[in-house]
Design a protein around this motif. Sequence first.
Motif: not given
Length: 156
Positions: A71-85
């Motif tokens: 009976d728990s919820g829904f989770y929508y996850v969005e991440s933005r990653m920075r790759h630098y060298g």
Amino acid sequence: MTVFVPPLKTGLRAALAGIALLAMAGCVAIYRNHGYVPPEDELNAIKVGVDTRDTVLEHIGPPSSSGVLQDSGFYYVESRMRHYGPTEPKVVSREVVAINFDKRGVVSGVQRYGLEDGKVIPLQRRVTSSSIEDKTFLRQLLGNLGRFNPATALGE
């Protein structure tokens, strides 16, 4: 007066210029997006106390993850990653939308969390190792010889 430049020096200069350009291109930040969070207008279409799990799935789509309990919820996850060298990737932004349901499966709340609301937890797959893996069959057999109890074998 014309100066003659040997072809070796010209080729060397071009190679050095190419290496310098590649080195500079390697230091450009690359951004990667992972996951999905529904836009604000789609979230506003969800009515607390009216919509159910099925209507949320129809309006928004399946969640990135859901709670462990039934009976728990829904989770929508969005991440933005920075790759630098050559450095380790860094989380630049993370957004989580949690849609909670009551025991009847009706929406009881919609919350939005950002990176500033918490801290980044690295997800790791941990597996408990077995003590049997590093032992050969002969070693296991000989290791059990000292544990043999004749009283238990005879049923006493």
